[in-house]
Design a protein around this motif. Structure first.
Motif, PDB file in Angstrom:
ATOM      1  N   VAL A 250      29.609   3.969 -29.070  1.00 40.74           N
ATOM      2  CA  VAL A 250      30.441   2.905 -29.640  1.00 40.74           C
ATOM      3  C   VAL A 250      31.850   2.972 -29.046  1.00 40.74           C
ATOM      4  O   VAL A 250      32.397   1.955 -28.591  1.00 40.74           O
ATOM      5  N   LEU A 251      32.449   4.160 -29.030  1.00 41.81           N
ATOM      6  CA  LEU A 251      33.787   4.317 -28.462  1.00 41.81           C
ATOM      7  C   LEU A 251      33.794   3.985 -26.968  1.00 41.81           C
ATOM      8  O   LEU A 251      34.732   3.371 -26.459  1.00 41.81           O
ATOM      9  N   PHE A 252      32.749   4.389 -26.276  1.00 41.65           N
ATOM     10  CA  PHE A 252      32.594   4.096 -24.857  1.00 41.65           C
ATOM     11  C   PHE A 252      32.584   2.585 -24.612  1.00 41.65           C
ATOM     12  O   PHE A 252      33.224   2.087 -23.674  1.00 41.65           O
ATOM     13  N   CYS A 253      31.895   1.848 -25.479  1.00 41.56           N
ATOM     14  CA  CYS A 253      31.704   0.411 -25.275  1.00 41.56           C
ATOM     15  C   CYS A 253      32.902  -0.428 -25.719  1.00 41.56           C
ATOM     16  O   CYS A 253      33.038  -1.580 -25.278  1.00 41.56           O
ATOM     17  N   VAL A 254      33.728   0.109 -26.617  1.00 42.86           N
ATOM     18  CA  VAL A 254      34.904  -0.654 -27.073  1.00 42.86           C
ATOM     19  C   VAL A 254      36.203  -0.033 -26.594  1.00 42.86           C
ATOM     20  O   VAL A 254      37.276  -0.409 -27.060  1.00 42.86           O
ATOM     21  N   SER A 255      36.132   0.907 -25.668  1.00 42.22           N
ATOM     22  CA  SER A 255      37.334   1.594 -25.192  1.00 42.22           C
ATOM     23  C   SER A 255      38.341   0.588 -24.632  1.00 42.22           C
ATOM     24  O   SER A 255      37.978  -0.537 -24.279  1.00 42.22           O
ATOM     25  N   PRO A 256      39.602   0.955 -24.545  1.00 43.47           N
ATOM     26  CA  PRO A 256      40.637  -0.001 -24.138  1.00 43.47           C
ATOM     27  C   PRO A 256      40.378  -0.713 -22.821  1.00 43.47           C
ATOM     28  O   PRO A 256      40.778  -1.867 -22.657  1.00 43.47           O
ATOM     29  N   VAL A 257      39.728  -0.055 -21.865  1.00 35.67           N
ATOM     30  CA  VAL A 257      39.470  -0.709 -20.579  1.00 35.67           C
ATOM     31  C   VAL A 257      38.009  -1.138 -20.447  1.00 35.67           C
ATOM     32  O   VAL A 257      37.563  -1.481 -19.352  1.00 35.67           O
ATOM     33  N   SER A 258      37.265  -1.169 -21.545  1.00 34.18           N
ATOM     34  CA  SER A 258      35.852  -1.551 -21.493  1.00 34.18           C
ATOM     35  C   SER A 258      35.598  -2.986 -21.046  1.00 34.18           C
ATOM     36  O   SER A 258      34.467  -3.282 -20.627  1.00 34.18           O
ATOM     37  N   PRO A 259      36.577  -3.926 -21.101  1.00 32.07           N
ATOM     38  CA  PRO A 259      36.301  -5.234 -20.475  1.00 32.07           C
ATOM     39  C   PRO A 259      35.898  -5.125 -19.014  1.00 32.07           C
ATOM     40  O   PRO A 259      35.265  -6.044 -18.472  1.00 32.07           O
ATOM     41  N   LEU A 260      36.221  -4.015 -18.357  1.00 34.23           N
ATOM     42  CA  LEU A 260      35.798  -3.821 -16.972  1.00 34.23           C
ATOM     43  C   LEU A 260      34.285  -3.853 -16.821  1.00 34.23           C
ATOM     44  O   LEU A 260      33.783  -4.092 -15.713  1.00 34.23           O
ATOM     45  N   PHE A 261      33.556  -3.616 -17.912  1.00 31.88           N
ATOM     46  CA  PHE A 261      32.102  -3.680 -17.844  1.00 31.88           C
ATOM     47  C   PHE A 261      31.595  -5.099 -17.611  1.00 31.88           C
ATOM     48  O   PHE A 261      30.396  -5.292 -17.396  1.00 31.88           O
ATOM     49  N   GLN A 262      32.474  -6.081 -17.650  1.00 32.26           N
ATOM     50  CA  GLN A 262      32.048  -7.460 -17.418  1.00 32.26           C
ATOM     51  C   GLN A 262      33.020  -8.199 -16.515  1.00 32.26           C
ATOM     52  O   GLN A 262      33.123  -9.418 -16.572  1.00 32.26           O
ATOM     53  N   LEU A 263      33.714  -7.455 -15.664  1.00 35.96           N
ATOM     54  CA  LEU A 263      34.621  -8.021 -14.687  1.00 35.96           C
ATOM     55  C   LEU A 263      34.170  -7.606 -13.291  1.00 35.96           C
ATOM     56  O   LEU A 263      33.379  -6.673 -13.128  1.00 35.96           O
TER      57      LEU A 263
ATOM     58  N   TYR B  28      37.769   7.325 -40.469  1.00 37.28           N
ATOM     59  CA  TYR B  28      38.177   7.695 -39.111  1.00 37.28           C
ATOM     60  C   TYR B  28      37.439   6.845 -38.085  1.00 37.28           C
ATOM     61  O   TYR B  28      38.060   6.294 -37.146  1.00 37.28           O
ATOM     62  N   ARG B  29      36.135   6.706 -38.243  1.00 37.05           N
ATOM     63  CA  ARG B  29      35.343   6.000 -37.249  1.00 37.05           C
ATOM     64  C   ARG B  29      35.682   4.511 -37.226  1.00 37.05           C
ATOM     65  O   ARG B  29      35.825   3.917 -36.146  1.00 37.05           O
ATOM     66  N   VAL B  30      35.841   3.915 -38.391  1.00 39.79           N
ATOM     67  CA  VAL B  30      36.232   2.501 -38.425  1.00 39.79           C
ATOM     68  C   VAL B  30      37.618   2.328 -37.819  1.00 39.79           C
ATOM     69  O   VAL B  30      37.873   1.402 -37.040  1.00 39.79           O
ATOM     70  N   GLY B  31      38.515   3.241 -38.159  1.00 43.92           N
ATOM     71  CA  GLY B  31      39.867   3.168 -37.622  1.00 43.92           C
ATOM     72  C   GLY B  31      39.901   3.283 -36.110  1.00 43.92           C
ATOM     73  O   GLY B  31      40.672   2.581 -35.432  1.00 43.92           O
ATOM     74  N   MET B  32      39.064   4.155 -35.550  1.00 42.66           N
ATOM     75  CA  MET B  32      39.024   4.321 -34.105  1.00 42.66           C
ATOM     76  C   MET B  32      38.525   3.059 -33.415  1.00 42.66           C
ATOM     77  O   MET B  32      39.052   2.655 -32.357  1.00 42.66           O
ATOM     78  N   VAL B  33      37.512   2.421 -33.987  1.00 39.32           N
ATOM     79  CA  VAL B  33      37.000   1.187 -33.394  1.00 39.32           C
ATOM     80  C   VAL B  33      38.069   0.094 -33.432  1.00 39.32           C
ATOM     81  O   VAL B  33      38.306  -0.605 -32.444  1.00 39.32           O
ATOM     82  N   VAL B  34      38.731  -0.055 -34.572  1.00 40.84           N
ATOM     83  CA  VAL B  34      39.793  -1.058 -34.694  1.00 40.84           C
ATOM     84  C   VAL B  34      40.917  -0.770 -33.704  1.00 40.84           C
ATOM     85  O   VAL B  34      41.429  -1.679 -33.029  1.00 40.84           O
ATOM     86  N   LEU B  35      41.295   0.495 -33.604  1.00 38.93           N
ATOM     87  CA  LEU B  35      42.361   0.875 -32.673  1.00 38.93           C
ATOM     88  C   LEU B  35      41.967   0.556 -31.237  1.00 38.93           C
ATOM     89  O   LEU B  35      42.768  -0.005 -30.462  1.00 38.93           O
ATOM     90  N   PHE B  36      40.737   0.892 -30.855  1.00 42.41           N
ATOM     91  CA  PHE B  36      40.299   0.659 -29.482  1.00 42.41           C
ATOM     92  C   PHE B  36      40.251  -0.829 -29.155  1.00 42.41           C
ATOM     93  O   PHE B  36      40.627  -1.246 -28.053  1.00 42.41           O
ATOM     94  N   VAL B  37      39.792  -1.647 -30.091  1.00 42.24           N
ATOM     95  CA  VAL B  37      39.769  -3.097 -29.846  1.00 42.24           C
ATOM     96  C   VAL B  37      41.196  -3.625 -29.710  1.00 42.24           C
ATOM     97  O   VAL B  37      41.487  -4.460 -28.852  1.00 42.24           O
TER      98      VAL B  37
END
Length: 411
Positions: A157-170, A381-390
């Motif tokens: 989940v963190l891997f897929c929503v990481s701050p630079v994860s838009p690169l997976f579709q650029l 913690y986990r919800v917070g991390m996802v929100v932070l990463f997005v």
């Protein structure tokens, strides 16, 4: 006796439960959901994007996804590499295609040939599919180093929503490179050295990586030799692992050597890479381990108007904190081989790269650290991390991807 409806319910739900129980289904579901989020963000930014050097105002998704380095990869796919190095003043090499390795545009070319798709959708398709493959391999890697299934899935989940994860579709090479790197790390952890040779080869022609991976392999070989009495290090493994280390080092030097042969300049590749930092600090020679200190001084003194030594002091503190984090229980939980890679790649970055807006992207190969970040199990913690990463995705797109006039902050 139970009613017929109650008897049929488990049978109707059974296929769904059985499908979800397959390890790859939740991983791909997480990846698909994360791509929906990133697509929405990209479309929002595209809708407010003004005219820029790559597109008109309010570009469609595929046009917006192939700006910046996407154009360079397109140039490589269509025109290849220049036989002579372009210069800005007859002396200093300027930006050119030799900075972009042929692995990703070559694969896109194959997809274009097979599907007859134009560059933009073919490039995005390759990135999306390679990103999905990377998520699958990353999950298996986390399981292999001993994390539980639920922790491994949250790491994905963190891997897929990481701050630079838009690169997976650029239209960037990162998706392909991360897929190859995750595969290489999994093979290394499993000590399948023979299979690593082709992976290392392709990886070295996708993103600069061979020297960093060779350093990690060297540490792996030394470690196995030191602990050989409690963890046998057979002669076959010794020969293969040492050969692989040398091979990876040579693979890391192969692209600079090809650039030198093709252009007649032994420093063609490094001169080309240095052209990207010239707008910041001018044209200089590459001095290993100096670039980050030059960058810290420049950002502090030139951009912020603060004393240059303050930027260097901040850099030293950041490096010290990173070094301390490397010995934290969470990072050590990932095992020695992933630890070796994290250290090797961090040293490689410190040795050769200049810190600027693309540094966020260049940190992407440190993704194994997400396994350590996934260890805490509290829901808040986990919800917070996802929100932070997005939220950090939004920040990255605003700072690095969206173009504001003559933008000097490339992703």
């Amino acid at each position: 006796m139970l009613p017929a409806a109650e008897l049929d319910a488990p049978q109707q739900a059974g296929p769904v439960r059985r499908a979800w129980a397959r390890w790859w289904v939740p991983v791909l579901a997480v990846y698909a959901a994360s791509r929906v989020v990133s697509t929405v963000l990209l479309l929002i930014f595209a809708s407010v994007q003004g005219q820029n050097p790559w597109t008109g105002a309010h570009p469609d998704y595929f046009s917006f996804a192939t700006i910046w380095d996407g154009l360079w990869y397109n140039i490589v796919a269509v025109s290849g590499y220049p036989s002579s190095l372009p210069t800005v003043d007859g002396i200093h090499v300027t930006e050119n295609a030799w900075a972009f390795m042929p692995g990703y545009p070559g694969l896109v070319n194959v997809v274009m040939f097979l599907t007859r798709m134009p560059w933009a959708p073919a490039a995005v398709t390759v990135s999306v599919l390679c990103g999905a493959g990377a998520a699958l391999v990353f999950y298996r890697l986390m399981l292999r180093v001993g994390l539980s299934a639920s922790t491994s899935l949250f790491a994905v989940v963190l891997f897929c929503v990481s701050p630079v994860s838009p690169l997976f579709q650029l239209a960037y090479a990162e998706s392909l490179y991360v897929l190859l790197l995750a595969t290489a790390l999994l093979l290394l952890v499993e000590r399948r050295y023979g299979w690593l040779f082709p992976v290392v080869t392709v990886m070295a022609f996708t993103r600069p990586s061979g020297l960093a991976f060779a350093l990690a392999l060297g540490m792996h070989v030394i470690y196995r030799w030191v602990v050989r009495r409690r963890d046998p290090f057979p002669v076959r493994d010794r020969i293969l692992s040492v050969s692989l280390t040398v091979f990876s080092g040579l693979a890391g030097l192969a692209w600079p050597a090809i650039a030198a042969l093709a252009t007649g300049s032994i420093t063609a590749y490094t001169d080309t890479e240095l052209a990207w930092r010239a707008p910041y600090i001018g044209y200089q020679h590459l001095v290993p381990f100096s670039s980050w200190f030059q960058g810290a001084y420049w950002w502090s003194n030139t951009m912020l108007g603060l004393p240059g030594w303050l930027g260097i002091a901040v850099l030293v503190v950041v490096l010290a904190l990173f070094a301390v984090a490397l010995f934290s229980p969470g990072v050590r939980r990932l095992g020695v081989d992933l630890w070796f890679w994290i250290v090797a790649y961090a040293l490689y970055l410190l040795a050769v790269f200049f810190p600027q807006s693309s540094t966020f992207r260049l940190l992407m190969p440190l993704f194994p650290l997400l396994g350590a970040m996934a260890l805490p199990r509290r829901r808040v913690y986990r919800v917070g991390m996802v929100v932070l990463f997005v939220a950090l995705q939004v920040g990255w797109l605003a700072v690095a991807w969206g173009v504001d006039g003559a933008d000097w902050s490339p992703p």
